[in-house]
Design an enzyme around this catalytic site. Structure first.
Site, mmCIF file in Angstrom:
data_model
loop_
_atom_site.group_PDB
_atom_site.id
_atom_site.type_symbol
_atom_site.label_atom_id
_atom_site.label_comp_id
_atom_site.label_asym_id
_atom_site.label_seq_id
_atom_site.Cartn_x
_atom_site.Cartn_y
_atom_site.Cartn_z
ATOM 1 N N ASN A 187 -10.136 -0.216 0.117
ATOM 2 C CA ASN A 187 -8.670 -0.157 0.075
ATOM 3 C C ASN A 187 -8.185 -0.693 -1.277
ATOM 4 O OD1 ASN A 187 -5.920 -0.543 0.379
ATOM 5 N ND2 ASN A 187 -6.056 -1.543 2.377
ATOM 6 N N CYS B 149 0.811 -1.223 0.000
ATOM 7 C CA CYS B 149 0.000 0.000 0.000
ATOM 8 C C CYS B 149 0.842 1.270 0.000
ATOM 9 C CB CYS B 149 -0.942 -0.003 1.206
ATOM 10 S SG CYS B 149 -2.031 -1.419 1.194
ATOM 11 N N HIS C 240 -3.344 7.166 2.459
ATOM 12 C CA HIS C 240 -3.764 5.860 1.932
ATOM 13 C C HIS C 240 -5.125 5.536 2.538
ATOM 14 C CE1 HIS C 240 -4.062 1.754 0.890
ATOM 15 N NE2 HIS C 240 -3.767 1.282 2.085
HETATM 16 N N1 COA Z 1 -18.045 -8.848 9.626
HETATM 17 C C1 COA Z 1 -18.425 -9.127 10.873
HETATM 18 N N2 COA Z 1 -17.561 -9.472 11.833
HETATM 19 C C2 COA Z 1 -16.258 -9.527 11.527
HETATM 20 C C3 COA Z 1 -15.796 -9.263 10.232
HETATM 21 C C4 COA Z 1 -16.747 -8.910 9.262
HETATM 22 N N3 COA Z 1 -16.415 -8.609 7.986
HETATM 23 N N4 COA Z 1 -14.465 -9.394 10.212
HETATM 24 C C5 COA Z 1 -14.084 -9.737 11.458
HETATM 25 N N5 COA Z 1 -15.177 -9.837 12.247
HETATM 26 C C6 COA Z 1 -15.225 -10.186 13.668
HETATM 27 C C7 COA Z 1 -14.036 -10.954 14.132
HETATM 28 O O1 COA Z 1 -14.195 -12.323 13.859
HETATM 29 C C8 COA Z 1 -14.039 -10.655 15.609
HETATM 30 O O2 COA Z 1 -15.011 -11.471 16.227
HETATM 31 P P1 COA Z 1 -14.734 -12.096 17.687
HETATM 32 O O3 COA Z 1 -14.591 -10.900 18.597
HETATM 33 O O4 COA Z 1 -15.950 -12.904 17.922
HETATM 34 O O5 COA Z 1 -13.481 -12.880 17.549
HETATM 35 C C9 COA Z 1 -14.542 -9.209 15.681
HETATM 36 O O6 COA Z 1 -15.204 -8.968 14.441
HETATM 37 C C10 COA Z 1 -13.443 -8.187 15.878
HETATM 38 O O7 COA Z 1 -12.398 -8.469 14.942
HETATM 39 P P2 COA Z 1 -11.128 -7.562 14.846
HETATM 40 O O8 COA Z 1 -10.219 -8.098 13.772
HETATM 41 O O9 COA Z 1 -10.527 -7.341 16.198
HETATM 42 O O10 COA Z 1 -11.808 -6.196 14.351
HETATM 43 P P3 COA Z 1 -11.147 -4.799 14.152
HETATM 44 O O11 COA Z 1 -11.889 -3.782 14.894
HETATM 45 O O12 COA Z 1 -9.665 -4.829 14.290
HETATM 46 O O13 COA Z 1 -11.461 -4.500 12.597
HETATM 47 C C11 COA Z 1 -10.259 -4.520 10.517
HETATM 48 C C12 COA Z 1 -10.935 -5.350 11.617
HETATM 49 C C13 COA Z 1 -9.657 -5.478 9.503
HETATM 50 C C14 COA Z 1 -11.305 -3.662 9.873
HETATM 51 C C15 COA Z 1 -9.160 -3.647 11.141
HETATM 52 O O14 COA Z 1 -8.370 -4.413 12.002
HETATM 53 C C16 COA Z 1 -8.269 -2.985 10.128
HETATM 54 O O15 COA Z 1 -8.691 -2.115 9.393
HETATM 55 N N6 COA Z 1 -6.978 -3.355 10.142
HETATM 56 C C17 COA Z 1 -5.950 -2.720 9.350
HETATM 57 C C18 COA Z 1 -6.195 -2.750 7.913
HETATM 58 C C19 COA Z 1 -5.045 -2.061 7.277
HETATM 59 O O16 COA Z 1 -4.853 -0.901 7.478
HETATM 60 N N7 COA Z 1 -4.243 -2.771 6.542
HETATM 61 C C20 COA Z 1 -2.917 -2.295 6.250
HETATM 62 C C21 COA Z 1 -2.822 -1.323 5.262
HETATM 63 S S1 COA Z 1 -3.329 -1.935 3.765
#
Ligand code: COA
Length: 328
Positions: free
Chosen positions: A282, A113, A252
């Site tokens: 993204n 990214c 980004h």
């Molecule tokens: N829909 C519903 N629930 C979801 C889900 C979805 N699409 N994806 C994950 N979950 C659930 C998980 O299973 C977890 O459930 P649990 O608590 O029962 O285990 C819960 O939601 C929380 O998951 P978590 O991964 O901790 O959520 P989060 O708040 O961190 O959000 C992202 C997830 C991916 C949106 C976030 O972590 C993110 O944006 N990360 C960085 C992305 C990024 O910048 N990448 C690098 C640059 S490209």
């Protein structure tokens, strides 16, 4: 004194739109969860087009807006993690062919990214050293081809698209500074594990879906916020520029919460921030040039506007840039 300048911008998004409600029918998720955690409502998906098609359309627009002919371009560099082919030919070579060029430097870079920030640094060096005159830089991604559509943790995040810019020497409106960096020790947190030399393609790698993107989202999130905040504070301080002097902050577009966290730390207003994550998701290396193009087409980005760019991605890689827009 003549220095490197971004003299034009272009972008292309494929037509088909995949909504959060469409995703609700594919995996166990909800529009509410996706919007609350990411800020994403829709993403565009390429159907009959491949990465080089997207990159070519963005490049063509950037060349036209620079009032150049394709033959004026003497280097094409494409940042992508979803190339047309895994090894060769490069997507940049494929784009050069679509542009009708048969004698031009063309290669791809891989910085996930952060790709577009790395491209700015390379293009600046090439034109300021006198090695090249007009460098075409392209961020192009068909992430839908490396997305596991059964993994709700990643498939809701990504989209397809491309953005391109021409970098040439100009008397004013320069690229002021570019900073790039990496930390390979955290590479496994955001990775496509299969089909390289570590796990060559086999039935086993396919069965385990190792050829798709894998991400430890939560851990990536925390590192991204801290790293990006420090990086933009550093580049502003190094250049003696206050956040209030920035016309447009163009980060980004991975997650609205990451963008808002950096925005708040820097005290940037909503008017200063360019947001496209809601409609495009993204798009990795394409997201910054696509957002610059959005600002340009909506009239927010003007000749001389001071932009602050930042990005974080797989590798880990990250970087930031300060530049005045040289396009008209
Ligand atoms: N829909 C519903 N629930 C979801 C889900 C979805 N699409 N994806 C994950 N979950 C659930 C998980 O299973 C977890 O459930 P649990 O608590 O029962 O285990 C819960 O939601 C929380 O998951 P978590 O991964 O901790 O959520 P989060 O708040 O961190 O959000 C992202 C997830 C991916 C949106 C976030 O972590 C993110 O944006 N990360 C960085 C992305 C990024 O910048 N990448 C690098 C640059 S490209």
């Amino acid at each position: 004194m003549k220095k490197a300048s971004m003299i034009s911008i272009g972008a292309y998004v494929p037509e088909f739109i995949l909504t959060n409600h469409d995703l609700e029918k594919m995996v166990e998720t909800s529009d509410e969860w996706i919007v609350k955690r990411t800020g994403i409502h829709t993403r565009h998906i390429a159907k009959d087009e491949v990465t080089s098609d997207l990159g070519y359309k963005a490049a063509k627009q950037a060349i036209e807006r620079a009032k150049l002919a394709p033959s004026d371009i003497d280097a094409i560099i494409c940042a992508t993690i979803s190339p047309d082919y895994l090894c060769m030919p490069s997507t940049a070579c494929r784009i050069s062919n679509l542009l009708g060029l048969t004698n031009v430097t063309a290669f791809d870079i891989s910085a996930a990214c952060t790709g577009f920030i790395y491209l700015l640094e390379i293009a600046k060096s090439l034109v300021e050293s006198g090695m090249k005159k007009n460098v075409l830089i392209i961020g192009a991604e068909k992430l839908s081809s490396i997305t596991n559509w059964e993994d709700r943790g990643t498939c809701v995040l990504f989209g397809d698209g491309a953005g391109a810019a021409v970098i040439s020497l100009r008397e004013d409106n320069h690229i002021i500074d570019v900073h790039t960096s990496s930390d390979g020790s955290k590479g496994e947190l955001l990775i496509t594990p299969g089909c390289g030399s570590v796990n060559p393609m086999s039935q086993d790698t396919l069965d385990k879906k190792l050829h798709f993107m894998h991400m430890a989202g939560n851990e990536v999130f925390k590192v991204a916020v801290n790293t990006l905040t420090n990086d933009v504070i550093d580049i502003l301080a190094k250049n003696g520029i206050l956040s209030s002097q920035i016309d447009l902050f163009i980060p980004h577009q991975a997650n609205l919460r990451i963008i808002n966290a950096v925005q708040q730390k820097l005290g940037l207003s909503d008017e200063q921030c360019v947001l496209t994550v809601a409609k495009y998701g993204n798009t990795s290396s394409a997201s910054i040039p696509m957002a610059i193009n959005d600002a340009f087409e909506s009239g927010r980005l003007k000749n001389g506007s001071l932009m602050l760019l930042d990005a974080f991605g797989g590798g880990f890689t990250w970087g930031s840039a300060l530049l005045k827009f040289g396009g008209k």
